[in-house]
Design a protein around this motif. Sequence first.
Motif, PDB file in Angstrom:
ATOM      1  N   GLY A 132       0.742  -1.301  -0.120  1.00 10.15           N
ATOM      2  CA  GLY A 132       0.185   0.047   0.030  1.00 10.15           C
ATOM      3  C   GLY A 132       0.850   1.159  -0.194  1.00 10.15           C
ATOM      4  N   LEU A 133       1.961   1.263   0.759  1.00 11.59           N
ATOM      5  CA  LEU A 133       2.793   2.336   0.710  1.00 11.59           C
ATOM      6  C   LEU A 133       3.516   2.928  -0.680  1.00 11.59           C
ATOM      7  CD1 LEU A 133       5.006   1.982   4.056  1.00 11.59           C
ATOM      8  CD2 LEU A 133       3.149   3.431   3.660  1.00 11.59           C
ATOM      9  N   VAL A 134       3.537   1.746  -1.460  1.00 10.84           N
ATOM     10  CA  VAL A 134       4.377   1.835  -2.741  1.00 10.84           C
ATOM     11  C   VAL A 134       3.590   1.727  -3.784  1.00 10.84           C
ATOM     12  CG1 VAL A 134       4.950  -0.488  -3.138  1.00 10.84           C
ATOM     13  CG2 VAL A 134       6.608   1.326  -4.135  1.00 10.84           C
ATOM     14  N   MET A 135       2.310   1.322  -4.205  1.00  9.57           N
ATOM     15  CA  MET A 135       1.906   1.010  -5.155  1.00  9.57           C
ATOM     16  C   MET A 135       1.225   2.315  -6.085  1.00  9.57           C
ATOM     17  SD  MET A 135      -0.873  -2.270  -5.804  1.00  9.57           S
ATOM     18  CE  MET A 135      -2.375  -1.416  -5.519  1.00  9.57           C
ATOM     19  N   GLN A 136       0.559   2.961  -5.341  1.00  8.52           N
ATOM     20  CA  GLN A 136      -0.368   4.006  -6.062  1.00  8.52           C
ATOM     21  C   GLN A 136       0.738   5.316  -6.223  1.00  8.52           C
ATOM     22  OE1 GLN A 136      -3.062   2.358  -7.660  1.00  8.52           O
ATOM     23  NE2 GLN A 136      -3.130   4.588  -7.972  1.00  8.52           N
ATOM     24  N   ILE A 137       1.479   5.490  -5.187  1.00  6.15           N
ATOM     25  CA  ILE A 137       2.271   6.823  -5.226  1.00  6.15           C
ATOM     26  C   ILE A 137       3.242   6.981  -6.213  1.00  6.15           C
ATOM     27  CG2 ILE A 137       4.278   6.030  -3.562  1.00  6.15           C
ATOM     28  CD1 ILE A 137       2.406   9.357  -3.493  1.00  6.15           C
ATOM     29  N   LEU A 138       3.722   5.777  -7.125  1.00  8.95           N
ATOM     30  CA  LEU A 138       4.573   5.708  -8.082  1.00  8.95           C
ATOM     31  C   LEU A 138       3.716   6.292  -9.105  1.00  8.95           C
ATOM     32  CD1 LEU A 138       6.314   2.254  -7.877  1.00  8.95           C
ATOM     33  CD2 LEU A 138       7.210   4.386  -7.477  1.00  8.95           C
ATOM     34  N   VAL A 139       2.498   5.975  -9.317  1.00  9.86           N
ATOM     35  CA  VAL A 139       1.497   6.413 -10.522  1.00  9.86           C
ATOM     36  C   VAL A 139       1.735   8.143 -10.585  1.00  9.86           C
ATOM     37  CG1 VAL A 139      -0.592   6.480 -11.792  1.00  9.86           C
ATOM     38  CG2 VAL A 139       0.273   4.347 -10.478  1.00  9.86           C
ATOM     39  N   THR A 140       1.504   8.634  -9.276  1.00 15.07           N
ATOM     40  CA  THR A 140       1.316  10.106  -9.129  1.00 15.07           C
ATOM     41  C   THR A 140       2.706  10.738  -9.492  1.00 15.07           C
ATOM     42  OG1 THR A 140      -0.278   9.665  -7.375  1.00 15.07           O
ATOM     43  CG2 THR A 140       0.796  11.760  -7.397  1.00 15.07           C
ATOM     44  N   ALA A 141       3.787  10.149  -8.937  1.00 14.20           N
ATOM     45  CA  ALA A 141       5.214  10.451  -9.246  1.00 14.20           C
ATOM     46  C   ALA A 141       5.423  10.560 -10.755  1.00 14.20           C
ATOM     47  CB  ALA A 141       6.453   9.547  -8.645  1.00 14.20           C
ATOM     48  N   VAL A 142       5.050   9.513 -11.344  1.00 17.16           N
ATOM     49  CA  VAL A 142       5.530   9.457 -12.709  1.00 17.16           C
ATOM     50  C   VAL A 142       4.507  10.239 -13.564  1.00 17.16           C
ATOM     51  CG1 VAL A 142       4.718   7.904 -14.840  1.00 17.16           C
ATOM     52  CG2 VAL A 142       6.154   6.913 -12.950  1.00 17.16           C
ATOM     53  N   GLN A 143       3.148  10.571 -13.277  1.00 19.86           N
ATOM     54  CA  GLN A 143       2.271  11.367 -14.176  1.00 19.86           C
ATOM     55  C   GLN A 143       2.748  12.856 -13.860  1.00 19.86           C
ATOM     56  OE1 GLN A 143      -1.366  10.305 -12.504  1.00 19.86           O
ATOM     57  NE2 GLN A 143      -1.947   9.071 -13.971  1.00 19.86           N
ATOM     58  N   ASN A 144       3.421  13.241 -12.696  1.00 21.41           N
ATOM     59  CA  ASN A 144       4.050  14.648 -12.350  1.00 21.41           C
ATOM     60  C   ASN A 144       5.179  15.038 -13.184  1.00 21.41           C
ATOM     61  OD1 ASN A 144       4.064  16.831 -10.539  1.00 21.41           O
ATOM     62  ND2 ASN A 144       5.770  15.936 -10.082  1.00 21.41           N
ATOM     63  N   ALA A 145       5.994  13.942 -13.438  1.00 21.34           N
ATOM     64  CA  ALA A 145       7.186  14.077 -13.871  1.00 21.34           C
ATOM     65  C   ALA A 145       7.533  14.300 -15.430  1.00 21.34           C
ATOM     66  CB  ALA A 145       8.192  13.108 -13.233  1.00 21.34           C
ATOM     67  N   VAL A 146       6.223  13.605 -16.155  1.00 19.22           N
ATOM     68  CA  VAL A 146       6.510  13.437 -17.606  1.00 19.22           C
ATOM     69  C   VAL A 146       5.644  14.688 -18.289  1.00 19.22           C
ATOM     70  CG1 VAL A 146       6.890  11.045 -17.811  1.00 19.22           C
ATOM     71  CG2 VAL A 146       4.463  12.251 -17.958  1.00 19.22           C
ATOM     72  N   ASN A 147       6.010  14.860 -19.482  1.00 18.71           N
ATOM     73  CA  ASN A 147       5.173  15.815 -20.258  1.00 18.71           C
ATOM     74  C   ASN A 147       3.740  15.743 -20.326  1.00 18.71           C
ATOM     75  OD1 ASN A 147       4.092  17.513 -22.407  1.00 18.71           O
ATOM     76  ND2 ASN A 147       5.639  17.091 -23.795  1.00 18.71           N
ATOM     77  N   PRO A 148       3.034  16.916 -20.049  1.00 17.79           N
ATOM     78  CA  PRO A 148       1.366  16.240 -19.719  1.00 17.79           C
ATOM     79  C   PRO A 148       0.737  15.607 -20.930  1.00 17.79           C
ATOM     80  CG  PRO A 148       2.015  18.668 -18.885  1.00 17.79           C
ATOM     81  CD  PRO A 148       3.158  17.977 -19.482  1.00 17.79           C
ATOM     82  N   ALA A 149       1.363  15.853 -22.071  1.00 15.83           N
ATOM     83  CA  ALA A 149       0.875  15.077 -23.307  1.00 15.83           C
ATOM     84  C   ALA A 149       1.039  13.403 -23.364  1.00 15.83           C
ATOM     85  CB  ALA A 149       1.453  15.768 -24.768  1.00 15.83           C
ATOM     86  N   ASP A 150       2.207  13.421 -22.653  1.00 14.62           N
ATOM     87  CA  ASP A 150       2.327  11.809 -22.407  1.00 14.62           C
ATOM     88  C   ASP A 150       1.854  11.360 -21.135  1.00 14.62           C
ATOM     89  OD1 ASP A 150       3.802  11.668 -24.817  1.00 14.62           O
ATOM     90  OD2 ASP A 150       5.295  12.439 -24.084  1.00 14.62           O
ATOM     91  N   VAL A 151       1.034  11.857 -20.372  1.00 15.61           N
ATOM     92  CA  VAL A 151       0.639  11.226 -19.152  1.00 15.61           C
ATOM     93  C   VAL A 151      -0.240   9.846 -19.574  1.00 15.61           C
ATOM     94  CG1 VAL A 151      -1.311  11.308 -17.343  1.00 15.61           C
ATOM     95  CG2 VAL A 151       0.340  13.363 -17.779  1.00 15.61           C
ATOM     96  N   GLY A 152      -0.884   9.728 -20.427  1.00 16.36           N
ATOM     97  CA  GLY A 152      -1.399   8.711 -20.917  1.00 16.36           C
ATOM     98  C   GLY A 152      -0.827   7.552 -21.175  1.00 16.36           C
ATOM     99  N   ALA A 153       0.607   7.709 -22.040  1.00 17.49           N
ATOM    100  CA  ALA A 153       1.619   6.777 -22.333  1.00 17.49           C
ATOM    101  C   ALA A 153       2.376   6.324 -20.986  1.00 17.49           C
ATOM    102  CB  ALA A 153       2.393   7.043 -23.380  1.00 17.49           C
TER     103      ALA A 153
END
Lengths: 430, 67
Positions: A355-376
């Motif tokens: 629980g500590l690791v699973m969802q927060i990684l998705v948030t970190a990734v979505q925050n760090a990439v170009n918004p146009a590539d959030v889906g990919a």
Amino acid sequence: MLGMLLAALDATIVSTALPTIVGDVHGANHLSWVRSGVPSGLHGEYALVGQARRPLRSKVFFIAAIINFLVGSMLCGLATNMMMLILFRALQGLGGGGLMVGAQAVIADVVPPRERGKYSGLLGAVFGAATVLGPLLGGFIVEYWSWRWIFFVNLPFGIVALAVTAAALPNAGERKQHVIDYAGIITLTLAASALILFTSLGGSSFPWTSWKSIALLIGGVVLTFVFITIERRSREPVLPPSLFANRVFSSASAIGFVVGFAMFGAMTYLPVYFQDVHGVSPTNSGLRLLPMMVGLFSASIIVGQLVVRGWRYRPFPIAGTAVMTIGIGLLGTIGVTTSTLVTGAYMLILGVGIGLVMQILVTAVQNAVNPADVGAATAGSNFFRSIGGSFGTAVLAPSTPTSSRTSWPRTSSRAGSPVPCPRSHTGRRP
Amino acid sequence: MIRRLPLDALSVITRAISDSISHIYLLAIPVGVVAVLLSLRLPEVKLRTSLHPIADEVPMSNADPLQ
């Protein structure tokens, strides 16, 4: 949320029913494949999601995923042999993947990253709730009806999800002309499937050194290189190579792969342990998984809330993977005489770690990439966790024959009764 | 079916299955350690507060946001 619930419920509902299902369709050696059939389908879907979201509106995409999932569920319930079941599980997984990634990507479309932890935490909690309900529901259905209803039960849930999506989900996203990277999607799916087949069937269905094993391995490696070449040349690659230059994405993907490997590998065989070693019913084995789900559920919500309140996200994956490893290590000590209370405590620790690791990684990734590539990026992140799970389930498979109407691979008995000889983790039978 | 076997066979079977499953977790420990090591490499990037990023808040390409 409904989409996530539907997909996650189906990923977990099968776990307590697996021993009965593989017994009924005579496929104990491929237990891990029934479990990983959905993730293997998800691989293709994850690849597709990042692309399909571009030209399609979220609503259309979601509805298509639900229909795909429902058709797959119905066919699974009608399967009469192991091969049909595995294939239909993969088809079902195509829809499930769309629902899972689509749910996360829709949130990324409408909620800024700082606030996203709250919602991704809730998604994690929905996943946790589904993992509580899934094994329980699965056990109950198998015990009192038939394993086929595990799949048929998705139909009413899916129809409700379809109605809610049609009525409530806004048409977010814009219509633009895009190019779908079909070659990339197909080669990625084939490469992943070949490598998973190699780890899953090698050493059990045929020897590691057989031509089939070697062909799968070489095929998987070659297709991976072909995929990389295609992605470098593609105008709109399914998994943009530039994402891997982003340290957050590459690190989170690597963590996701390894966490998926350990998590799914560890979770799949707990119901088998409870049913075959402790001799409890499928429903009871589902109940005994509750501590893990409580840990996952609580940790996921708490992390989401803390990040929204300004906490840094980096400590959570570090703490989570450490706690998860401790939980796995403790589960390595369980035996025939281990009490339910002790096993429950170990599972609680494992659940908190996940629980500590699973969802927060998705948030970190979505925050760090170009918004146009959030889906990919979201799809890529889920892809690596999912493929890690498939590898984990396959590689860590003990190939232990499970209860109920299962034929044993070999007999060696002092008393003249059939005694199974479980395959060791090296793939050789003692 | 397992539960209907004679007691001595049942004991052997359940122990074999139990050992086999506990091995899974022991094998997964190194994998967990690798996950911890990889987590240490995960960089911290300030979370954006807007859906529409401003230039100084978010990288507009997928290049490493730390560089």
